[in-house]
Design an enzyme around this catalytic site. Structure first.
Site, PDB file in Angstrom:
ATOM      1  N   THR B 155       0.758  -0.700   0.043  1.00 33.24           N
ATOM      2  CA  THR B 155       0.040   0.102   0.344  1.00 33.24           C
ATOM      3  C   THR B 155       1.065   1.537   0.234  1.00 33.24           C
ATOM      4  OG1 THR B 155      -0.250  -0.033   2.581  1.00 33.24           O
ATOM      5  CG2 THR B 155      -1.816  -1.413   0.883  1.00 33.24           C
ATOM      6  N   THR B 192      -1.268  -2.816  10.639  1.00 35.66           N
ATOM      7  CA  THR B 192      -1.316  -2.787   9.130  1.00 35.66           C
ATOM      8  C   THR B 192      -0.704  -4.143   8.556  1.00 35.66           C
ATOM      9  OG1 THR B 192      -3.077  -1.758   9.224  1.00 35.66           O
ATOM     10  CG2 THR B 192      -2.848  -2.372   7.431  1.00 35.66           C
ATOM     11  N   GLU B 278       6.259   4.423   7.011  1.00 33.35           N
ATOM     12  CA  GLU B 278       5.835   5.793   7.161  1.00 33.35           C
ATOM     13  C   GLU B 278       6.755   6.699   7.047  1.00 33.35           C
ATOM     14  OE1 GLU B 278       0.939   4.746   5.871  1.00 33.35           O
ATOM     15  OE2 GLU B 278       1.823   5.717   7.525  1.00 33.35           O
ATOM     16  N   THR B 409      -3.906  10.286   0.193  1.00 29.56           N
ATOM     17  CA  THR B 409      -2.492   9.387  -0.414  1.00 29.56           C
ATOM     18  C   THR B 409      -3.152   7.139   0.171  1.00 29.56           C
ATOM     19  OG1 THR B 409      -1.511   9.256   1.831  1.00 29.56           O
ATOM     20  CG2 THR B 409      -0.673  10.689   0.833  1.00 29.56           C
TER      21      THR B 409
END
Lengths: 409, 409
Positions: B155, B192, B278, B409
């Site tokens: 992702t 996740t 991230e 995003t």
């Protein structure tokens, strides 16, 4: 339960309370600005406190815990710019010495002095500066000194945090005043957060302790900035009895009025801390409704308020209710995911974005408009029971990173 | 315990394992790139899985839990771009339908298909696209398809995560391969994060389950990116038995070798996830040494790795050991603050910054140099016992905020 209509909000912070003097001076602990605060009562007061749950406790926390065992105190001395934490035996000696110097200058007992520190961890306290500061602070004590004291306890705070109200408790006029500092390292169970509250209520030490712990669980323990619990937190409450009411006992006449007034002051200070979280652009109020119990509601509200993903979405004014559901899911609270309703609200209106645990059609533009506000509410209705809780936080912005990545701030 | 010298690191990811086919295709769930992955074994395999602990579970999690009750499976179908979470009864039907379509095209049983999804929460799965994707993925299945599959599960990941090794277990050559996706919402107890691991070992379902849960606790459950546990996490392990060894049982001949090999693959994938958190600029390895027990060590390592304040300091290459002490203090781990030693290390060297719970004189320049590295270690020696644990995380940067504040995003 809160009835703000009964309160008169007044100025003066901790010194709004009769018989209370305060001062704030600069002694060179910080590069600029005031860095030493003193609060002093005319007479020995009933005292209660709540301290950090962190296993690594700063020296002033240990000394104040010791001093408050008797349930009374007369003065509070606080320095900013240096936490006196992870400073070993010398740190403990320094914290004791801070109390001794203060006691000596005020002609009171050292064990009647509460000591607090906030700032950098692991650096020895420069005791010469502290001594000069205390001397100066004693000289400047004044019934109008509340604001100067509130300024002197700030670290990365961008604004002074003080609040005071006058109300009637058990038929007497009573004042409750307070000041606080927050900014970073803020999380339930006491974070780098200092709060000092004064009142002229006449109350037993035991009842005062009960009132404070009940209230802290609904205010300071419901705010989170970054999930980090600090080594130095404390909330201290002094009651000097000058209101002249018959000694208030738990569940006695005026007990609920006092709890309400104290909660009001603590919540206002807590919200100021959350709103002024490092890098914050808005105050976020997370309300969890219709939970099975208050404890479930609190767990849920705190987990949502502490989620980095929820907080960054709010910085972006993004109606990301999926992240709220995810945080709710790992909160440990009991609920049925298929019943949950989520909405966003602010002065710009209210919009439901999820019902029965699922997204519904909503206007992203309207929600963005609601979130583009300096105070926003996330409302999560669990539809399970009748309990509720509110947690406060702020959004997570670029500035949070900037402030915390640079050790020179 | 880990003996990397015994392993031959090989390419191919999940398809490095004999008898395994995979593919990754694009079916329009994401704006660009592959978004549907398929892994398929030649024969029915022993299967084990670990799922998210979040109370809000995505539909594919519920369906896969159901399907894996029998301890066997033959295929895994995964889509990215849509989490199929908070999608109600229809979401559950869609997840079941994903398994059915896959089973039909592969001519196997629906309950032998594991289903996984990752992406946006609360949006119904576009089943027409999914169906087209599965058709295409089945057509493209290949023994070289591991990488395409690994690409299709990404992702906000910035790089493909796959790893495979060949080793000897119980006298037979055995291969273990895996792929994973991470990025945001990563926290202990399944975040996740999706990971799919294959092996040709011959092992009972029960022993496979035991091996996986032991290993996950030392690898995937020791990484954290932002403290958010997601609705969709799962780690799935399939063992097709083609290595031809006598069925491996817990504590049987080769048991420890298998645990070590599996842990090695899981740790490598976990580190790739942490490094690619991230906005991350570096991989941070938090090692807690000499704790009273492994559980205490794990608690301590995880709390430090999860601290926003520690992570922002590392982004700024700041030797802020005080924040490490504070996180250690609220971790819940048992330790004596006055014994703790803290040091920083990387390829550029090692520097002790605190001893006996106190700061010592150290060169800030040298530490900054150590921290200015793409892999850094925080080493916390509790000097209490003999247990240790390692947690992995990344620093917290401006880009974490940028990525998560923008819902586009």
């Amino acid at each position: 339960m809160m009835r703000p209509a009964d309160y008169e909000v007044i100025s003066g912070g901790v010194t709004a309370v009769p018989g209370t003097l305060a001062s704030g001076v600069s002694c060179g602990l910080k590069e600029k600005g005031k860095d030493l605060a003193l609060v002093c009562m005319d007479k020995i007061a009933a005292a209660a406190a709540v301290f950090t749950t962190n296993r690594v406790k700063a020296a002033p926390v240990m000394v104040s815990q010791e001093h408050l065992k008797g349930g009374v105190a007369q003065a509070i001395v606080v320095n900013s710019g240096n936490a006196n934490a992870c400073t070993g035996v010398e740190g403990l000696q320094d914290a004791r010495r801070m109390a001794e110097i203060t006691a000596q200058k005020l002609n009171i007992l050292p064990r009647h002095v509460v000591v607090a520190s906030t700032g950098v961890i692991g650096v020895p306290l420069p005791m010469d500066k502290i001594e000069t500061g205390i001397e100066r602070a004693v000289a400047e004590l004044s019934p109008q000194g509340g604001r100067a004291a509130a300024e002197a306890i700030m670290t990365t705070d961008t604004c002074v945090k003080e609040y005071a109200l006058r109300t009637e408790i058990g038929g007497r006029e009573v004042t409750v005043g307070g000041m606080a500092k927050g900014a970073g390292m803020i999380h339930p169970n006491m974070a780098t957060m200092l709060a000092f509250i004064t009142t002229d209520l006449n109350i037993s030490s035991k009842s005062l302790r009960k009132a404070l712990s009940t209230t802290v669980d609904r205010s300071f323990n419901m705010i989170t900035v970054d999930g980090d619990t600090s080594t130095n937190d404390m909330v201290v409450l002094l009651a000097n009895g000058l209101a002249g009411n018959p000694v208030l006992q738990e569940f006695g006449n005026g007990w609920q009025e006092f709890l309400d007034a104290l909660e009001h002051v603590c919540v206002e200070l807590a919200k100021m801390i959350a709103r002024d979280g490092e890098g914050a652009t808005k105050l976020v109020e997370v309300r969890v409704l219709n939970a099975q119990s208050a404890e479930e509601a609190r767990k849920a509200a705190r987990a949502i308020a502490a989620s980095n993903l929820v907080k960054t979405a709010l910085f972006g004014n993004d109606a990301n209710w999926g992240r709220i559901m995810a945080a709710l899911g790992y909160s440990g609270a009991q609920f049925n995911p298929d019943l949950v309703e989520v909405s966003f609200a602010s002065n710009a209106g209210r919009e439901v974005v999820a019902m029965n645990g699922r997204g519904i059609n909503f206007s992203e533009e309207r929600v963005e408009n609601i979130l583009r506000n300096d105070t926003v509410q996330l409302i999560v209705d669990l539809k399970e029971g009748e309990a509720e809780a509110t947690a406060w936080t702020c959004d997570l912005s670029y500035d949070y990173v900037r402030i915390n990545a640079d050790y020179r701030t």
